[in-house]
Design a protein around this motif. Structure first.
Motif, PDB file in Angstrom:
ATOM      1  N   THR A  99      15.324 -29.825   2.055  1.00 55.93           N
ATOM      2  CA  THR A  99      15.995 -30.948   1.402  1.00 55.93           C
ATOM      3  C   THR A  99      15.105 -32.186   1.413  1.00 55.93           C
ATOM      4  OG1 THR A  99      18.165 -30.082   2.006  1.00 55.93           O
ATOM      5  CG2 THR A  99      18.051 -32.408   1.412  1.00 55.93           C
ATOM      6  N   PHE A 100      14.495 -32.484   2.563  1.00 55.98           N
ATOM      7  CA  PHE A 100      13.592 -33.630   2.650  1.00 55.98           C
ATOM      8  C   PHE A 100      12.376 -33.437   1.746  1.00 55.98           C
ATOM      9  CE2 PHE A 100      15.277 -34.652   7.119  1.00 55.98           C
ATOM     10  CZ  PHE A 100      16.212 -35.552   6.599  1.00 55.98           C
ATOM     11  N   THR A 101      11.864 -32.219   1.684  1.00 56.36           N
ATOM     12  CA  THR A 101      10.720 -31.931   0.814  1.00 56.36           C
ATOM     13  C   THR A 101      11.094 -32.147  -0.645  1.00 56.36           C
ATOM     14  OG1 THR A 101       9.848 -30.336   2.390  1.00 56.36           O
ATOM     15  CG2 THR A 101       9.058 -30.151   0.123  1.00 56.36           C
ATOM     16  N   ASP A 102      12.275 -31.673  -1.045  1.00 53.55           N
ATOM     17  CA  ASP A 102      12.733 -31.855  -2.423  1.00 53.55           C
ATOM     18  C   ASP A 102      12.880 -33.335  -2.759  1.00 53.55           C
ATOM     19  OD1 ASP A 102      12.795 -29.117  -2.700  1.00 53.55           O
ATOM     20  OD2 ASP A 102      14.973 -28.949  -2.531  1.00 53.55           O
ATOM     21  N   MET A 103      13.435 -34.095  -1.821  1.00 55.79           N
ATOM     22  CA  MET A 103      13.614 -35.527  -2.048  1.00 55.79           C
ATOM     23  C   MET A 103      12.262 -36.226  -2.191  1.00 55.79           C
ATOM     24  SD  MET A 103      16.792 -36.085   0.589  1.00 55.79           S
ATOM     25  CE  MET A 103      16.677 -37.850   0.651  1.00 55.79           C
ATOM     26  N   ALA A 104      11.307 -35.881  -1.347  1.00 60.37           N
ATOM     27  CA  ALA A 104       9.977 -36.483  -1.420  1.00 60.37           C
ATOM     28  C   ALA A 104       9.277 -36.098  -2.723  1.00 60.37           C
ATOM     29  CB  ALA A 104       9.135 -36.062  -0.220  1.00 60.37           C
ATOM     30  N   SER A 105       9.423 -34.853  -3.144  1.00 56.92           N
ATOM     31  CA  SER A 105       8.807 -34.398  -4.396  1.00 56.92           C
ATOM     32  C   SER A 105       9.395 -35.140  -5.585  1.00 56.92           C
ATOM     33  CB  SER A 105       9.016 -32.896  -4.577  1.00 56.92           C
ATOM     34  OG  SER A 105       8.359 -32.179  -3.581  1.00 56.92           O
ATOM     35  N   GLU A 106      10.697 -35.337  -5.565  1.00 58.02           N
ATOM     36  CA  GLU A 106      11.351 -36.055  -6.653  1.00 58.02           C
ATOM     37  C   GLU A 106      10.866 -37.501  -6.703  1.00 58.02           C
ATOM     38  OE1 GLU A 106      13.353 -36.592 -10.020  1.00 58.02           O
ATOM     39  OE2 GLU A 106      13.142 -34.673  -8.986  1.00 58.02           O
ATOM     40  N   ASP A 107      10.707 -38.131  -5.552  1.00 57.26           N
ATOM     41  CA  ASP A 107      10.180 -39.495  -5.507  1.00 57.26           C
ATOM     42  C   ASP A 107       8.763 -39.541  -6.070  1.00 57.26           C
ATOM     43  OD1 ASP A 107      12.499 -40.515  -4.444  1.00 57.26           O
ATOM     44  OD2 ASP A 107      11.749 -40.623  -2.383  1.00 57.26           O
ATOM     45  N   ALA A 108       7.945 -38.556  -5.717  1.00 54.24           N
ATOM     46  CA  ALA A 108       6.568 -38.508  -6.217  1.00 54.24           C
ATOM     47  C   ALA A 108       6.556 -38.321  -7.732  1.00 54.24           C
ATOM     48  CB  ALA A 108       5.803 -37.392  -5.532  1.00 54.24           C
ATOM     49  N   ARG A 109       7.406 -37.429  -8.258  1.00 59.73           N
ATOM     50  CA  ARG A 109       7.482 -37.224  -9.700  1.00 59.73           C
ATOM     51  C   ARG A 109       7.883 -38.508 -10.417  1.00 59.73           C
ATOM     52  NH1 ARG A 109      10.502 -33.032  -8.275  1.00 59.73           N
ATOM     53  NH2 ARG A 109       9.409 -31.085  -8.036  1.00 59.73           N
ATOM     54  N   ARG A 110       8.869 -39.191  -9.857  1.00 55.76           N
ATOM     55  CA  ARG A 110       9.346 -40.438 -10.440  1.00 55.76           C
ATOM     56  C   ARG A 110       8.225 -41.492 -10.433  1.00 55.76           C
ATOM     57  NH1 ARG A 110      13.267 -41.629  -7.063  1.00 55.76           N
ATOM     58  NH2 ARG A 110      14.516 -39.908  -7.826  1.00 55.76           N
ATOM     59  N   SER A 111       7.481 -41.562  -9.353  1.00 53.44           N
ATOM     60  CA  SER A 111       6.380 -42.532  -9.265  1.00 53.44           C
ATOM     61  C   SER A 111       5.291 -42.226 -10.293  1.00 53.44           C
ATOM     62  CB  SER A 111       5.773 -42.519  -7.865  1.00 53.44           C
ATOM     63  OG  SER A 111       6.699 -42.966  -6.918  1.00 53.44           O
ATOM     64  N   VAL A 112       4.954 -40.965 -10.460  1.00 48.60           N
ATOM     65  CA  VAL A 112       3.939 -40.583 -11.451  1.00 48.60           C
ATOM     66  C   VAL A 112       4.430 -40.901 -12.860  1.00 48.60           C
ATOM     67  CG1 VAL A 112       2.718 -38.628 -12.491  1.00 48.60           C
ATOM     68  CG2 VAL A 112       2.823 -38.869 -10.006  1.00 48.60           C
ATOM     69  N   ALA A 113       5.715 -40.631 -13.126  1.00 46.06           N
ATOM     70  CA  ALA A 113       6.268 -40.928 -14.445  1.00 46.06           C
ATOM     71  C   ALA A 113       6.224 -42.426 -14.731  1.00 46.06           C
ATOM     72  CB  ALA A 113       7.702 -40.418 -14.544  1.00 46.06           C
ATOM     73  N   GLU A 114       6.520 -43.250 -13.736  1.00 50.67           N
ATOM     74  CA  GLU A 114       6.450 -44.697 -13.912  1.00 50.67           C
ATOM     75  C   GLU A 114       5.002 -45.148 -14.125  1.00 50.67           C
ATOM     76  OE1 GLU A 114       8.457 -46.685 -10.703  1.00 50.67           O
ATOM     77  OE2 GLU A 114      10.293 -45.544 -11.035  1.00 50.67           O
ATOM     78  N   LEU A 115       4.073 -44.507 -13.443  1.00 53.70           N
ATOM     79  CA  LEU A 115       2.661 -44.848 -13.600  1.00 53.70           C
ATOM     80  C   LEU A 115       2.182 -44.512 -15.010  1.00 53.70           C
ATOM     81  CD1 LEU A 115       0.134 -45.894 -12.162  1.00 53.70           C
ATOM     82  CD2 LEU A 115      -0.335 -43.544 -11.476  1.00 53.70           C
ATOM     83  N   VAL A 116       2.628 -43.385 -15.537  1.00 53.81           N
ATOM     84  CA  VAL A 116       2.237 -42.982 -16.881  1.00 53.81           C
ATOM     85  C   VAL A 116       2.784 -43.971 -17.909  1.00 53.81           C
ATOM     86  CG1 VAL A 116       2.597 -41.196 -18.647  1.00 53.81           C
ATOM     87  CG2 VAL A 116       1.938 -40.558 -16.338  1.00 53.81           C
ATOM     88  N   LYS A 117       3.951 -44.534 -17.656  1.00 54.00           N
ATOM     89  CA  LYS A 117       4.544 -45.496 -18.585  1.00 54.00           C
ATOM     90  C   LYS A 117       3.703 -46.757 -18.725  1.00 54.00           C
ATOM     91  CE  LYS A 117       9.360 -44.179 -17.878  1.00 54.00           C
ATOM     92  NZ  LYS A 117      10.647 -44.603 -17.301  1.00 54.00           N
ATOM     93  N   VAL A 118       3.012 -47.175 -17.670  1.00 54.42           N
ATOM     94  CA  VAL A 118       2.218 -48.403 -17.737  1.00 54.42           C
ATOM     95  C   VAL A 118       0.790 -48.145 -18.214  1.00 54.42           C
ATOM     96  CG1 VAL A 118       3.568 -49.561 -15.954  1.00 54.42           C
ATOM     97  CG2 VAL A 118       1.499 -48.346 -15.311  1.00 54.42           C
ATOM     98  N   CYS A 119       0.449 -46.904 -18.448  1.00 55.01           N
ATOM     99  CA  CYS A 119      -0.888 -46.560 -18.915  1.00 55.01           C
ATOM    100  C   CYS A 119      -1.034 -47.007 -20.373  1.00 55.01           C
ATOM    101  CB  CYS A 119      -1.096 -45.046 -18.803  1.00 55.01           C
ATOM    102  SG  CYS A 119      -2.763 -44.541 -19.153  1.00 55.01           S
ATOM    103  N   PRO A 120      -2.108 -47.728 -20.701  1.00 52.24           N
ATOM    104  CA  PRO A 120      -2.291 -48.197 -22.077  1.00 52.24           C
ATOM    105  C   PRO A 120      -2.456 -47.035 -23.056  1.00 52.24           C
ATOM    106  CG  PRO A 120      -4.068 -48.992 -20.637  1.00 52.24           C
ATOM    107  CD  PRO A 120      -3.171 -48.154 -19.813  1.00 52.24           C
TER     108      PRO A 120
END
Length: 160
Positions: A99-120
């Protein structure tokens, strides 16, 4: 993992822990051994169903060496030798870890998705005819790009 699934996991783990505690106390109060074994069997199914199912799927696919298979062997082995509490603990703690691993993975996915949004979306490619605006996928190794103060770069490279 959305919040509802997270809450369901927490509730499931709490139910497993409470059932394990009740069974442990019943065992210490010298309840019928068969009743304790049946109770622990139910606990194993509740806590370990996904683990056992995943292990079985991987075995059928020819991948016998997985963490699910090892957890299943440990839990079933503990059950067979009468170490019900230890086997239940293996399954419950494994589920908590997953459960903790899934939660951490989801946070990482969300962070990468947000990073891609700010990419020019564009890059200033410098060529023989001056600068021209291109999509970052059109920039090749060895090309020169212009970078102005405060700009974000959609590429990596060497600053010259």
């Amino acid at each position: 993992m959305n919040i509802v699934i997270g809450i369901l996991y927490v509730v499931e783990v709490l139910v497993c822990l409470l059932l394990a505690l009740g069974l442990f106390l019943a065992e210490k109060a010298e309840a019928e051994p068969i009743a304790c074994a049946v109770g622990y069997g139910l606990l194993y199914l509740l806590a370990g169903f996904e683990v056992f199912a995943s292990a079985a799927k991987k075995l059928l696919r020819g991948k016998p060496f997985s963490e699910e298979t090892l957890m299943s062997i440990a839990a079933i082995g503990a059950f067979c030798v009468g170490s019900f509490v230890e086997g239940a603990a293996v399954l419950i703690f494994y589920r908590v870890g997953e459960t903790f691993t899934d939660m951490a993975s989801e946070d990482a996915r969300r962070s990468v998705a947000e990073l891609v949004k700010v990419c020019p979306e564009t890059e200033a490619l410098v060529g023989e005819n001056g600068e021209r605006t291109v999509h970052p996928s059109q920039v090749r190794i060895g090309d020169t790009v212009a970078v102005r103060p405060g700009e974000k770069l959609p590429l990596d490279g060497v600053v010259v």
